[in-house]
Design an enzyme around this catalytic site. Structure first.
Site, short mmCIF file in Angstrom:
data_model
loop_
_atom_site.label_atom_id
_atom_site.label_comp_id
_atom_site.label_asym_id
_atom_site.label_seq_id
_atom_site.Cartn_x
_atom_site.Cartn_y
_atom_site.Cartn_z
N GLU A 257 0.89 -1.17 0.00
CA GLU A 257 0.00 0.00 0.00
C GLU A 257 0.91 1.21 0.00
O GLU A 257 1.55 1.50 1.02
CB GLU A 257 -0.88 0.01 1.27
CG GLU A 257 -1.79 -1.18 1.42
CD GLU A 257 -2.92 -1.21 0.41
OE1 GLU A 257 -3.17 -0.18 -0.24
OE2 GLU A 257 -3.52 -2.28 0.25
N CYS A 296 -3.31 8.59 3.46
CA CYS A 296 -2.96 8.09 2.14
C CYS A 296 -4.12 8.26 1.16
O CYS A 296 -3.92 8.30 -0.04
CB CYS A 296 -2.57 6.63 2.23
SG CYS A 296 -3.82 5.64 3.05
P1 NAP Z 1 8.16 5.05 4.89
O1 NAP Z 1 9.23 6.02 5.22
O2 NAP Z 1 8.25 4.35 3.59
O3 NAP Z 1 8.13 4.02 6.10
C1 NAP Z 1 7.18 3.00 6.16
C2 NAP Z 1 7.70 1.86 7.02
O4 NAP Z 1 8.80 1.22 6.39
C3 NAP Z 1 8.20 2.31 8.38
O5 NAP Z 1 7.81 1.35 9.34
C4 NAP Z 1 9.71 2.31 8.19
O6 NAP Z 1 10.40 2.15 9.42
C5 NAP Z 1 9.88 1.10 7.32
N1 NAP Z 1 11.14 1.06 6.56
C6 NAP Z 1 11.91 2.09 6.17
N2 NAP Z 1 12.97 1.60 5.46
C7 NAP Z 1 12.84 0.25 5.42
C8 NAP Z 1 13.60 -0.81 4.85
N3 NAP Z 1 14.72 -0.57 4.15
N4 NAP Z 1 13.18 -2.08 5.00
C9 NAP Z 1 12.06 -2.34 5.68
N5 NAP Z 1 11.29 -1.38 6.26
C10 NAP Z 1 11.67 -0.10 6.11
O7 NAP Z 1 6.73 5.73 4.93
P2 NAP Z 1 6.11 6.72 6.05
O8 NAP Z 1 6.85 8.02 5.92
O9 NAP Z 1 6.04 6.06 7.38
O10 NAP Z 1 4.62 6.87 5.55
C11 NAP Z 1 4.20 7.87 4.67
C12 NAP Z 1 3.83 7.30 3.32
O11 NAP Z 1 2.99 6.16 3.47
C13 NAP Z 1 3.03 8.26 2.47
O12 NAP Z 1 3.60 8.33 1.21
C14 NAP Z 1 1.64 7.65 2.39
O13 NAP Z 1 0.95 7.91 1.20
C15 NAP Z 1 1.90 6.21 2.56
N6 NAP Z 1 0.73 5.55 3.12
C16 NAP Z 1 0.01 4.70 2.35
C17 NAP Z 1 -1.12 4.06 2.88
C18 NAP Z 1 -1.92 3.10 2.06
O14 NAP Z 1 -2.74 2.40 2.63
N7 NAP Z 1 -1.74 3.05 0.77
C19 NAP Z 1 -1.49 4.30 4.20
C20 NAP Z 1 -0.71 5.17 4.97
C21 NAP Z 1 0.39 5.79 4.41
P3 NAP Z 1 11.00 3.44 10.18
O15 NAP Z 1 9.85 4.30 10.54
O16 NAP Z 1 11.67 2.85 11.37
O17 NAP Z 1 11.95 4.08 9.21
#
Ligand code: NAP
Length: 522
Positions: A257, A296
């Site tokens: 997602e 999102c």
């Molecule tokens: P993110 O930076 O991609 O982080 C998401 C998750 O991935 C966090 O738990 C992060 O951990 C983890 N992560 C980071 N690097 C990783 C790696 N190399 N391997 C495995 N896991 C890793 O996203 P975010 O800033 O938290 O969220 C914002 C984004 O999410 C927005 O773009 C939004 O549109 C999207 N979103 C989508 C939905 C949907 O249902 N489609 C819902 C909500 C949000 P850490 O926090 O410890 O770095």
């Protein structure tokens, strides 16, 4: 140093051995708690969940597991006040926005408890009817769905620490698959606390529910062939997960997602004096400000006939001007903070990027902060942008592929329906689009035109003005996910969500064997 939150892995609470990462109040700037996953034996923890938790869950029927979900709902409801306090402190959200996350999560869990009850005392599901494989009806093929013998690893985004946990955990646990949740670091506290309450209540078998807070290092390396990874977050991290050797070499099932440039469309027949126009205006202002736009599913692009651009700009701006921004603890505040300084900078940079191709219709920087200090609080007012005319909507390419994860949306005037649909499709696949009009035939036709590029089409006509569930609200009965840029994932959608955690297999056998496979439901 503030308290270090323990992780629950391998059936025990374990505190990381490193320095840890502090979590902050985004309004006051104060340090709240630390998270740390250093030194955890991930391989042993995953194996414990897979072997102990998985076996114990699979020994239960759907009805028994549904009963556990219902008990978990009661535990969470009893601790609701604590969750609201954590959300105010760590996410900077006003009460109504906390409800979307906390109560939305509990509601989703409760919905799956009820759906699971309907599956009865079975250990697997049938998929369709038996089909003859030849002329003689004696030898047939019956498809069955059985729970995968792995763990479900959830890697979640920061914006929904409660809902993001339960909308995934409910279908997984109901399916009989143990869950390991890794919340985003920034807001991990609420997830950790909810898991702790449920684990301490002893509802699920040990190993069924684990939580790891802190660095994601090593998580994907611990994944095995029959595990399922469900990721929510940015497209960049999604690409890292998708290309991990566990996925590429071991065929690990992954659900993504990701981000999405969602749209809202006012149909040509909805003039500024119509009810549909008012509904459009109201929904855009609401979507921009709920959770300070950190959803999102939030509307990022709003399309209207060229002739109604100015009227829409004025009406939406007038609503946004009334939004009080600041400390969520202050009773007059309607919109709280962004989650942290990194997000604040992201939003400011994204806004500057979009402004190079758009005009500012309502400037968020004109909003004074209530009970919050500029420079300390990660608060920002809502900003409405626009492309002024239809050729501008074509040439402003950035608005179609840039998701500014905050209270920002862009108005895009269109020439005719074909132009509007083409503009929406430039989002390359989104979680949701919403349509506003009063003619059922035109709305239905537009919904079908847009269905292939959206996980959900939310249609708002005056007859459902007081009933509809909101463009951005994800209901457990409906699909959540979207093709293309939105990640290509599918979640929720009622019992469809269980498919991710089951394996489909065709049993080819005699009618007698198939009858033994499928005793009459109890
Ligand atoms: P993110 O930076 O991609 O982080 C998401 C998750 O991935 C966090 O738990 C992060 O951990 C983890 N992560 C980071 N690097 C990783 C790696 N190399 N391997 C495995 N896991 C890793 O996203 P975010 O800033 O938290 O969220 C914002 C984004 O999410 C927005 O773009 C939004 O549109 C999207 N979103 C989508 C939905 C949907 O249902 N489609 C819902 C909500 C949000 P850490 O926090 O410890 O770095």
């Amino acid at each position: 140093m503030t308290q270090k939150l323990p992780n629950f892995l391998g059936g025990q609470w374990q505190t990381g051995t490193g320095i840890g990462t502090p979590l902050f109040d985004p309004v006051l700037g104060t340090e709240l708690v630390h998270v740390d996953a250093t030194g955890l034996d991930l391989a042993a923890g995953f194996a414990f969940a897979r072997e102990q938790g998985g076996a114990a869950l699979r020994a239960l029927t759907y009805r028994q597991r549904a009963g556990m979900l219902a008990t978990a709902v009661k535990v969470l409801q009893a601790n609701r006040d604590a969750y609201y306090d954590i959300a105010t402190a760590n996410s900077g959200t006003v009460k109504n926005d906390t409800a979307v996350d906390v109560d939305g999560g509990i509601f989703t869990l409760g919905t799956y408890a009820k759906l699971g009850e309907s599956l009865g005392d079975r250990h697997f599901m049938l998929d369709g009817e038996a089909a003859r494989l030849g002329k003689d009806p004696l030898f047939q093929s019956q498809h069955v769905l059985t729970p995968t013998r792995g763990v479900a690893l959830f890697i979640n985004a920061f914006n929904f620490p409660s809902w993001g946990l339960w909308e995934k955990a409910a279908p997984a646990l109901l399916s009989g698959v143990p869950v390991i949740i890794k919340p985003a670091t920034a807001t991990a506290w609420l997830t950790q606390r909810m898991v702790k309450d449920v684990v301490d209540a002893g509802i699920f078998p040990v190993g069924a529910l684990s939580v790891i807070c802190g660095s994601s290092a090593g998580l994907m390396d611990s994944v095995e062939t029959f595990d399922v990874v469900s990721f929510t977050g940015s497209a960049e991290t999604a690409a890292v997960i998708r290309s991990h050797p566990a996925v590429v070499q071991k065929s690990v099932r992954v659900n993504i997602e990701a981000d999405s440039v969602n749209s809202a469309l006012l149909l040509p027949d909805a003039a500024p004096d119509s009810e549909a126009f008012d509904l459009f205006v109201k929904e855009i202002a609401r979507e921009m400000t709920v959770k300070a736009g950190q959803k999102c599913t939030a509307i990022r692009r709003a399309l209207m006939p060229e002739a109604h651009y100015s009227a829409a700009a004025q009406a939406i701006s007038a609503r946004l001007a009334k939004t009080t921004v600041g400390n969520p603890r202050h009773e007059s505040v309607r919109m709280g903070a962004l989650v942290n300084r990194a997000q604040l900078i992201n939003v400011q940079e994204g806004l500057a990027y979009l402004k190079e191709q758009t005009e500012v219709l309502h400037d968020g920087s004109t909003h004074a902060l209530t009970d919050a200090v500029v420079g300390t609080a990660c608060c920002v007012g809502p900003t409405l942008l626009g492309t002024r005319d239809a050729p501008g909507s074509d040439s402003a390419d950035r608005v179609h592929d840039t998701e500014v994860f905050g209270p920002v949306a862009t108005l895009l005037p269109y020439r005719d329906m074909a132009h509007a649909l083409a503009l929406i499709r430039r989002g390359q696949g989104s979680l949701v689009t919403s349509l506003y009009g009063s003619d059922p035939a035109s709305l239905a036709a537009a919904a079908l035109e847009l269905a292939d590029s959206h996980g959900r089409v939310h249609v708002i006509s005056p007859d459902v003005a007081a009933l509809h569930t909101g463009h951005g609200n994800v209901m457990p009965q409906s699909l959540h996910g979207g093709p293309g840029r939105a990640g290509g994932g599918e979640e929720l959608g009622g019992l469809r969500a269980l498919n991710l955690y089951h394996r489909r297999s065709a049993v080819q056998a005699s009618t007698a064997v198939l009858a033994a496979l499928n005793p009459a439901p109890v």
